[in-house]
Design an enzyme around this catalytic site. Sequence first.
Site, mmCIF file in Angstrom:
data_model
loop_
_atom_site.group_PDB
_atom_site.id
_atom_site.type_symbol
_atom_site.label_atom_id
_atom_site.label_comp_id
_atom_site.label_asym_id
_atom_site.label_seq_id
_atom_site.Cartn_x
_atom_site.Cartn_y
_atom_site.Cartn_z
ATOM 1 N N VAL A 1 -1.913 -5.165 -4.958
ATOM 2 C CA VAL A 1 -0.842 -4.762 -4.270
ATOM 3 C C VAL A 1 -0.454 -3.375 -4.372
ATOM 4 O O VAL A 1 -0.810 -2.922 -5.621
ATOM 5 C CB VAL A 1 0.512 -5.540 -4.877
ATOM 6 C CG1 VAL A 1 2.066 -5.231 -4.257
ATOM 7 C CG2 VAL A 1 0.370 -7.229 -4.894
ATOM 8 N N ILE A 54 -1.010 2.170 -6.385
ATOM 9 C CA ILE A 54 0.104 2.444 -7.134
ATOM 10 C C ILE A 54 0.231 1.125 -8.488
ATOM 11 O O ILE A 54 0.072 0.046 -8.222
ATOM 12 C CB ILE A 54 1.686 1.702 -6.437
ATOM 13 C CG1 ILE A 54 1.634 2.579 -4.931
ATOM 14 C CG2 ILE A 54 2.720 2.044 -7.109
ATOM 15 C CD1 ILE A 54 2.681 2.294 -3.856
ATOM 16 N N LYS A 79 1.267 -10.351 -0.754
ATOM 17 C CA LYS A 79 1.623 -9.138 -1.491
ATOM 18 C C LYS A 79 3.014 -9.765 -2.122
ATOM 19 O O LYS A 79 3.177 -9.706 -3.437
ATOM 20 C CB LYS A 79 1.650 -7.814 -1.205
ATOM 21 C CG LYS A 79 0.241 -7.368 -0.845
ATOM 22 C CD LYS A 79 0.321 -6.133 -0.035
ATOM 23 C CE LYS A 79 -1.412 -5.639 0.180
ATOM 24 N NZ LYS A 79 -1.414 -4.619 1.372
ATOM 25 N N GLY A 137 -6.722 3.021 0.880
ATOM 26 C CA GLY A 137 -7.951 4.242 0.683
ATOM 27 C C GLY A 137 -8.675 3.949 -0.397
ATOM 28 O O GLY A 137 -8.218 3.217 -1.373
#
Length: 432
Positions: free
Chosen positions: A132, A136, A205, A303
């Site tokens: 998720v 982050i 998520k 990414g």
Amino acid sequence: MEKVIKIGLLGSGTVGSGVIKVLDMNRRQITERVGTPIQIKTVLVRDLTKPRPYLKDLRVTDDIEEILRDDEIDVVVELMGGLHPAREYMLRAMEAGKSVVTANKDVVAQFGKDMFAMAEQHDVDFLFEASVGGGIPIITPLKQCLTANRITEIMGIVNGTTNYMLTKMTECGSDYDTVLKEAQQKGYAEANPSADVDGLDAARKAAILASLAFNTRIQLEDVSVEGITKITPDDIEYAKDLGYVIKLLAVGKDSKENGVDVRVHPVFLPKSHPLASVNGVYNAIFVRGNAIGEAMFYGQGAGSLPTASAVVSDIIDVSRDIVNRTFGRVRCTCYEKKTLCPIDKTESSYYVRLLVDDKPGVLGAIATAFGDAGVSLKSVIQTRRNVVDHAEIVAVTHIVEHARIQSALRALQALPVVDEIRNVIRVENERG
Ligand code: NAP
Ligand code: HSE
């Protein structure tokens, strides 16, 4: 002799190649932080003929048994994606006594329970930080740093593709089809964009986040899902006029009265809300706890290197456990069985956009339909923007139960002066 932590890497695509790069780029610091070197021993791919210069010094195979049967391999890092055979490979790796790190939200959302059970049974770690929010940190904060709190709300922009599209619609006034093409050209949206635009990626998520935040197992089918395909430039403009932005949010709420409510849908979000300024492909997750108050985690949700940052951090965590012989330190945290809030009982304000006849008495009839259903209106505007011989009425309601707004919509639909209910969008987190 110094122990070297050996990795079996399943998949070397976008994220897998990023993991190889990060381990190489920060090799010295990572070795210092773990206290011993980490080395990728074998890489599993599907197609051995594909040129992969970044794998030149590594053993590459298309046979999973080479990894699962290799007693030297301590950690299996699954970065293939999809449910099968990823689920089976991870279960077998844990059965063979290997800890597992994955970025696979599909498996965690659907088979998390089996994964944790297997990890516990074999005294190994199962970590999934990258599943998720890409790079982050959010899984570890929920499992560790925020465990002093009772969390009542978690809301996130957890899909970069749709956030990019909504941001472009807001900034440039473009329509849905134009921004979808742009997102595909930039490589954010897939040729079949359904998982992103229909909200399924965000729903997986949401299920993971809500399970961790509320300590109860939320299955994918417990999440009510709506995507962004019905959002038009007109909705975006009305949102701006009324002081909101439109975002696709994963929302989880845990109330003592109503139970746990988990959903993914577009929302009108007040411009002052911290999530309102999260734009482009960026993700953010907002958490409300009874000790910390409000906290927000922001960064790149996808990414190669950002996602590898989370995967490698998990590899480091597992490696530290191996060095310290302390497996399974943070186990499954779904220790409660909470009631789910039925969708009819969920509460929200709503934006309702109607195409109506432009003649006397229309506004009164509409106000009556809302009122009779027990829906109180906060504001109403009437315009003739982009319509011919008709008017558009945009109403924002006060907070109501879902069942009441549905009953109001049925009554509005039956009015002869209402030609079309053009859109209905929840207004989230109204302050004051
Ligand atoms: P990807 O670029 O498509 O790479 C997948 C890799 O797995 C390829 O190397 C592929 O081999 C290999 N593979 C797939 N199925 C296989 C099989 N059955 N047997 C052996 N090898 C197989 O995928 P990705 O974007 O790196 O995503 C990997 C995971 O990370 C997914 O779970 C995804 O949801 C998650 N994730 C990705 C991002 C992101 O930004 N991309 C962000 C967060 C999470 P070949 O090269 O031979 O085809
Ligand atoms: N498709 C996802 C997104 C990235 O657009 O955010 C992988 O989870």
